[in-house]
Structure formats: structure tokens, C-alpha cells
Scaffold this active site. Structure first.
Site, PDB file in Angstrom:
ATOM      1  N   VAL A 422       0.856  -1.187   0.000  1.00 21.40           N
ATOM      2  CA  VAL A 422       0.000   0.000   0.000  1.00 21.40           C
ATOM      3  C   VAL A 422       0.892   1.237   0.000  1.00 21.40           C
ATOM      4  CG1 VAL A 422      -1.825   1.259   1.175  1.00 21.40           C
ATOM      5  CG2 VAL A 422      -1.771  -1.228   1.285  1.00 21.40           C
ATOM      6  N   ASP A 536     -13.536 -10.044   7.583  1.00 25.49           N
ATOM      7  CA  ASP A 536     -12.252  -9.966   8.282  1.00 25.49           C
ATOM      8  C   ASP A 536     -12.124  -8.619   8.996  1.00 25.49           C
ATOM      9  OD1 ASP A 536      -9.720 -10.907   9.105  1.00 25.49           O
ATOM     10  OD2 ASP A 536      -8.758  -9.721   7.546  1.00 25.49           O
TER      11      ASP A 536
END
Length: 713
Positions: A422, A536
Site C-alpha cells: 500500500v 475480516d
């Protein structure tokens, strides 16, 4: 006898002298104070009979020395409601929620004809609602939920034409809803009748409540008969909860009832048809006739005047010569298409295949894409699909940058995981984005990726990170999100290795975060186009904005990574997330190697069931609540062993440990909010029930948290 009479007169005179200086409204409120048996927090200590008016008393608001509001919520007051409150001539608002009032509603209370809101939820009031409530022509909010009221809902209630919010949930109301309920309460915006014993048919005129918003909750009652098709006339954004009743027949497929998930109808064994897996039989009311299918006209299939469906007896198909001509035409057409395809192939690829070159954070796989577009041995897409793949695809109108600007931008690594890297990317014009690089491979599944990513890109909610654009090529897949500036909730709760200073979150900020997460999840579960599951949820997947507002991230990421071929270790179809970027000693599982940080947020049934459910998210959310209340890491060190966080909380309750042992010590300065903390603790414990069926929905959790309104105190 004479002495006794003299003594009685003396007492009466003395009592009048005590309150003699109060005006009439002050005298009425003084009588209210006398009805209070217990005031443990001293909320009424400044109610003095020596005052001329009650306008300076706690919880009392006046206008021109007339009482317009009595608001004393959550003060543990024990007593009954006196009839004298109805004598307050200009009373507009009464809020006595979350106290311990008992007894019935006095009929005289409804003599306050200007009453606009009556909020009494969370007490122990009982008896029926007096029919005199119909006199309150200005009433806009009536909340009597979480009490012990019984009897039927009075028919006179439909005379309250201005009523906007009606909440009678969690009582013992019986009987049926009166006819005219839908045509009478035309201003209604919120309706919650859940968890009662209401029976009979759902009024067909409820479809006229065109001002409704949010959820219409009729769940956990005894309503019977079919679902009125008129409910489909409600605004399409309204969620209709009909769970756990005795409804039967086919579920109407119209308007607001279309595309609702099965969770809106479960607990009604007699219901059938989509979205339930229980098909309707041909003799089920509303099934079997062409008119029951909204997309077919009533006269389908069309018939001729002789009833032969448009076919004559002489029409026995095409002639032999016609068939030969059609086949010959098809062969010639196929040959021409083949020749054209071959020409285009060699024409396009004559430019040669350019080798991909590495070049910066995002450039790999993009060099030479503008020079020519050639078929490659590992690609099965058509030429038009290749054109789509090699461009940056915006998902909304706010995307003003292109791929070249993205490639030229400054990029900084924010984190790495098994699902890729990221980056924080700053464009030349100052716009900041978060770009996730999913990795290489997966060239065969572009259409599948495109469908999935564009569905996620349609989600718009203030508590969900927005996916703005994406890019796909054979060896490069990028997801472009809004950049959220304040890091993850995990860091905000526990700090991070190398932090010079760490400021714990205040209770008000934690409440804002908890409410925001609940709203985001409720949107995903019930109001998004496909009724999604996150799968999640954990504090590392919740990012905090500039004002500490929460944004749920990494939604749908596991599936996208599977399609893109960039996630080698995904379990089943569950979404996965990055590892927390904090130094958490709980990740060292010396004594229990099966216990990991990630497993602490997974529902118990996740080990047995492959497909995630919404109740998994509820469990994960409950663990996050416990983590925010306690300030502890999700794995607790107990002596020489480690314990699951939820089990540790349950053990504390079983051993009747003091609340201070569970609460975060950093919340000591918010001791006046202890009742609120206990309420959140109860909500969290409901969310982490072992049985999925016993966990509440995220919508109910969100509503419960909204009621804990700190600004109203």
C-alpha cells in the site's frame, strides 16, 4: 379531639408555607419531586420550595416563566409519574428515559395538549396506554420502548397526525394494529414495534406511509397471514424487518420488497418464494397466475382469436429450401469473419511485442502499452477487453486524474502484506490517494475482477473507505482509494512502536468511533446493493479520518486478491487483511501456538463453515467493542498461559470482578460515563455470543448505540 384538629391545621399551614412562594407550575413540579422515592445522584437537590419559579431547577426549561421541558434522563430515579404533570399548561417535552419509574401512565398527563415529545424508554412502567393519547394533536415523538406496557395499542393513536417517531418496541403489547394505521399516521418517519406480542394481519394501508425512513421493524411479534403487497409502495430505501412472526404465503416481489435478503423474512415458516430457499407451491395464494409475475403481461403468451397461441394448423415449420439457404449464408458469413479476424490479428501485432521494463512503483507492466496492443499467449480476452484493461478506470465522476499523473506522482510505502503493498501517493496538484498494488499474475480473470471491483466501487457511505478507480494489466493490478489520514484504530487504541507520545482516546471519541463502525457495517449488511459481508473485520482494517471518524477498509479485498493472483495464502473465500503494523507482544504465542491476533476476531463457527456470514462480522465487532472498552490487546496473558480476549472478559464476569478490572484505566477521567460504558459492555457481550442466532443484527446494535446519546445528558 380538639387538640388533634388544631395540630392537623398547623401541619397543613406549615406545608403551604413551605411551597407558598412557588408559582403553580413550581408547585406541580414539587409534587413530582415528592413522588420520587430514590435520587441516588442528587439530581433534584436544587429543586427548592423557596424559589419563586422552577425555571432554575435541574432538568427544567422555561419560556416566559412557563415550563416547556422536563428532561432528567439516566439519573437512576425511582418513583412513579404523578398526574400533576398534566397541569403544566405549555409543556412540550418530557424526557425521563433510562430511569427506574414504575406504575402506569396517568391519564391526566395527556391534559398537556401541547406535548410534542414523550420519551420514557428504559423504565419499568406498566399497564396500558390510555386512549386519551389521541388528544395530543401536536405529538411528534413517542418512545415507550423497553418497558412493561401491555394491552393493545389504542386506536386513538391514529389521531396523532403529526407523529414522526413511534417506538413501542420491547414491551408486552397484544392485539392487532387498528385499521387506518397507515392512512392516519401519514407523517411517520420511524416505526419500531418489535419484540411485542402483536397479532393479526399487518394492515394493508401501511404502504401509505410514504415518509418512512431507515427501518420499519415489525419483527419478533405474532403477526399472521400474508405480507400485504402494498408494503412494496414504501420508499425503496426503507428496510422492512418482518422476522420471527407467523406470516405465510408468497413474498410479494414489488417495490421496497424487491431485492431484500432472506434476513428480512426468516423465522416465518409459512413464507415462501424468493429470496427464501423455500419455493411456493402452485396452490399458494398469489402464485401460479401470470399476473403474479410482474415482468410478464397478463395476456402472455399472446393468443389468436381461435386460442391457438398465434400458430395455425398449416404452420409446420420452414421449408427444406429455406433451411438450405440459411445454412449456406451462415457458412459464408463465418468464413468472412474468420478472414477479417486474421487480417486484424496480423495488422495489430505487426508492430511487435515490446518488452516490459521496470520503472518506479507503478510503471512495471505499463511500458509500451500505448505503442500497440497485441494478443499474448497467456491472454484469452478480445481486443476490446485489452483496451479496457490497459487504462485507468474511474468509478465515479470525482476522479480527475489519469494513469500518467498517477505514475509521475510521489509515492511512499505505508505497509506490506501478503495481499500486496500500500502506497501513499501525492499527485502534482496535491491530491493524496492510497494505492494498493495487488501483485502479478491472474491474467485470465479480468472480467471477473472487473465485475467485482465495480460492484465495490458503487458503495458510498461515510464510514466505508471509497474505492475511486482501478487499473489492470497482465502484471499490474492497482486499486485507488481515498487516503485516510489518521492511521488505524489498532494504533489509536494501543499506540505503535517508536511513537514519541501516545494520547489515549477519550470516551466520547471512542463512542463516535463505535457508532460509526456500526453504521458502516449495518449499511454493508442491509442497505448495500448486494447485502455484503466483510469477513475480516479488525482494528487494523478500520482507518480514522481527520476528525477521528472511522472508515471500514479492505472490504472485498480477499476476493479481489484471489482473482488477481496476488494472495498466496487465503483461506476459503474469506476476506483477508494486512498484519497490524504495531508492536503487539500478544502476537508471540509461546504457550498456545493456535492462538493468534487474527483468530481472536473470528467467530467460533468460522472454523467449521466455509462461507462467511453477517453474524461473523457481528462477532468481530463485539471483540472490537471489548477492546475499546478495556484498552487491552486481544490476547491476554494470564499467569504462564495466554487466553482468548472474549474468554477473559467472560471469566471476569463469572468471577464477579469489579468493573474497574475490565475498563481501560485511561477512562478514569470519564467516570461520569460509567453507565454508558456498562451499556456498551452489554452490547459487546451480546455480539460475542457463541451461537450466531443469538447475536443481534448490526442494525439493532447501531440503534442501541444511538440511544446512548451523550449530548442529551
Amino acid at each position: 379531639m380538639v387538640l388533634a384538629l388544631i395540630w392537623l391545621v398547623f401541619l397543613l399551614c406549615n406545608s403551604c408555607a413551605l411551597v407558598g412562594s412557588l408559582n403553580d407550575e413550581g408547585f406541580a413540579l414539587w409534587s413530582f419531586k415528592q413522588s420520587i422515592r430514590e435520587d441516588p445522584e442528587g439530581s433534584l437537590n436544587n429543586w427548592n420550595s423557596s424559589d419563586e419559579t422552577p425555571c432554575s431547577w435541574n432538568g427544567v426549561t422555561c419560556r416566559e416563566e412557563k415550563v416547556v421541558s422536563v428532561s432528567i434522563p439516566k439519573k437512576k430515579l425511582v418513583g412513579f409519574l404523578p398526574s400533576v404533570l398534566g397541569s403544566l399548561s405549555v409543556l412540550r417535552h418530557v424526557n425521563l428515559r433510562n430511569n427506574k419509574f414504575y406504575g402506569s401512565l396517568p391519564v391526566e398527563l395527556f391534559n398537556a395538549l401541547g406535548l410534542q415529545s414523550l420519551v420514557l424508554y428504559g423504565n419499568s412502567l406498566s399497564g396500558s396506554i390510555p386512549s386519551g393519547i389521541g388528544k395530543l394533536k401536536y405529538l411528534q415523538t413517542l418512545d415507550l420502548s423497553q418497558n412493561l406496557f401491555n394491552g393493545s395499542i389504542p386506536t386513538s393513536l391514529i389521531s396523532c397526525k403529526r407523529l414522526k417517531n413511534l417506538d413501542l418496541s420491547q414491551n408486552n403489547f397484544t392485539g392487532s394494529l387498528t385499521a387506518g394505521f397507515g392512512t392516519g399516521l401519514i407523517s411517520l418517519e420511524k416505526l419500531d414495534l418489535s419484540f411485542n406480542k402483536l397479532s393479526g394481519l399487518i394492515p394493508g394501508d401501511m404502504g401509505n406511509l410514504s415518509s418512512l425512513q431507515g427501518t420499519v421493524d415489525l419483527s419478533h411479534n405474532l403477526f399472521s397471514g400474508p405480507i400485504p403487497a402494498s408494503l412494496g409502495n414504501l420508499p425503496e430505501k426503507v428496510y422492512i424487518d418482518l422476522t420471527y412472526n407467523n406470516l405465510s404465503g408468497a413474498i410479494p416481489q414489488s417495490g421496497a420488497l424487491v431485492n431484500r435478503g432472506p434476513t428480512a423474512f426468516i423465522g416465518n415458516p409459512g413464507l415462501c418464494g424468493p429470496p427464501l430457499k423455500n419455493p411456493c407451491s402452485s396452490d399458494t395464494p398469489g402464485v401460479g397466475s401470470p399476473s403474479s409475475f410482474p415482468y410478464l403481461p397478463e395476456n402472455y403468451p399472446p393468443q389468436t382469436s381461435d386460442g391457438s397461441n398465434g400458430k395455425s394448423g398449416n404452420d409446420r415449420g420452414l421449408s427444406k429450401s429455406a433451411v438450405i439457404m440459411i445454412v449456406a449464408s451462415d457458412i459464408v458469413g463465418i468464413c468472412l469473419i474468420g478472414l477479417l479476424f486474421s487480417y486484424c490479428y496480423w495488422r495489430v501485432c505487426a508492430c511487435g511485442k515490446s518488452k516490459d521494463e521496470g520503472g518506479g512503483n507503478f510503471e512495471k507492466g505499463t511500458k509500451g502499452r500505448k505503442e500497440c496492443l497485441c494478443f499474448r499467449k497467456d491472454e484469452s480476452e478480445t481486443l476490446s477487453e485489452n483496451v479496457e484493461q490497459y487504462d485507468l478506470v474511474p468509478l465515479d465522476m470525482q476522479v480527475t486524474f489519469d494513469l500518467d499523473e498517477l505514475l509521475k506522482a510521489s509515492a511512499f510505502v505505508l505497509g506490506k502484506s501478503g495481499i500486496g503493498i500500500v502506497y501513499k501517493v501525492v499527485l502534482e496538484d496535491g491530491l493524496t490517494l492510497a494505492v494498493r498494488r495487488l501483485g502479478e499474475g491472474g491474467s485470465q480473470r479480468f472480467k471477473e475482477f472487473q465485475t467485482e471491483v465495480e460492484a465495490i466501487g458503487k458503495l458510498r457511505h461515510p464510514n466505508i473507505v471509497t474505492l475511486r478507480a482501478y487499473y489492470w494489466s497482465v502484471d499490474e493490478k492497482l486499486l485507488i482509494y481515498d487516503y485516510i489520514s489518521n492511521g488505524s484504530l489498532a494504533t489509536a487504541i494501543h499506540g505503535k512502536a517508536g511513537m514519541v507520545s501516545f494520547t489515549p482516546l477519550s470516551w466520547s471519541v471512542r463512542m463516535r468511533i463505535m457508532k460509526g463502525i456500526a453504521k458502516g457495517l449495518a449499511y454493508l449488511h442491509e442497505f448495500s446493493p448486494k447485502k455484503y459481508v466483510h469477513g475480516d473485520l479488525n482494528p487494523s482494517n478500520i482507518l480514522l479520518g481527520q476528525n477521528m471518524e472511522p472508515h471500514i477498509s479492505n472490504f472485498g479485498l480477499g476476493r479481489l486478491a484471489n482473482i488477481a493472483g496476488g494472495s498466496p495464502t487465503l483461506q476459503s473465500s474469506r476476506m483477508t487483511s494486512e498484519k497490524p503494523q504495531q508492536s503487539a507482544p500478544s502476537e508471540v504465542t509461546t504457550f498456545n501456538p493456535t492462538l493468534t491476533v487474527e483468530s481472536c476476531y473470528q467467530a467460533p463457527e468460522a472454523l467449521k463453515i466455509v462461507k462467511p456470514s453477517q453474524k461473523w462480522d457481528v462477532y468481530s465487532y463485539g471483540v472490537i467493542l471489548l477492546e475499546m472498552i478495556s484498552g487491552r490487546l486481544p490476547i491476554i496473558q494470564v499467569g504462564t498461559s495466554e487466553m482468548d480476549f472474549v474468554r477473559w472478559i467472560q471469566l471476569c464476569i463469572e468471577e464477579k470482578k469489579p468493573l474497574a478490572d475490565v475498563l481501560d484505566p485511561d477512562l478514569a477521567q470519564d467516570s461520569d460515563k460509567e453507565d454508558e460504558m456498562v451499556a456498551v459492555l452489554k452490547i459487546a457481550l451480546a455480539c460475542v455470543q457463541n451461537s450466531p442466532e443469538r447475536r443481534p443484527s448490526m442494525r439493532h446494535v447501531s440503534d442501541a448505540l444511538d440511544r446512548l446519546d451523550t449530548s442529551a445528558d
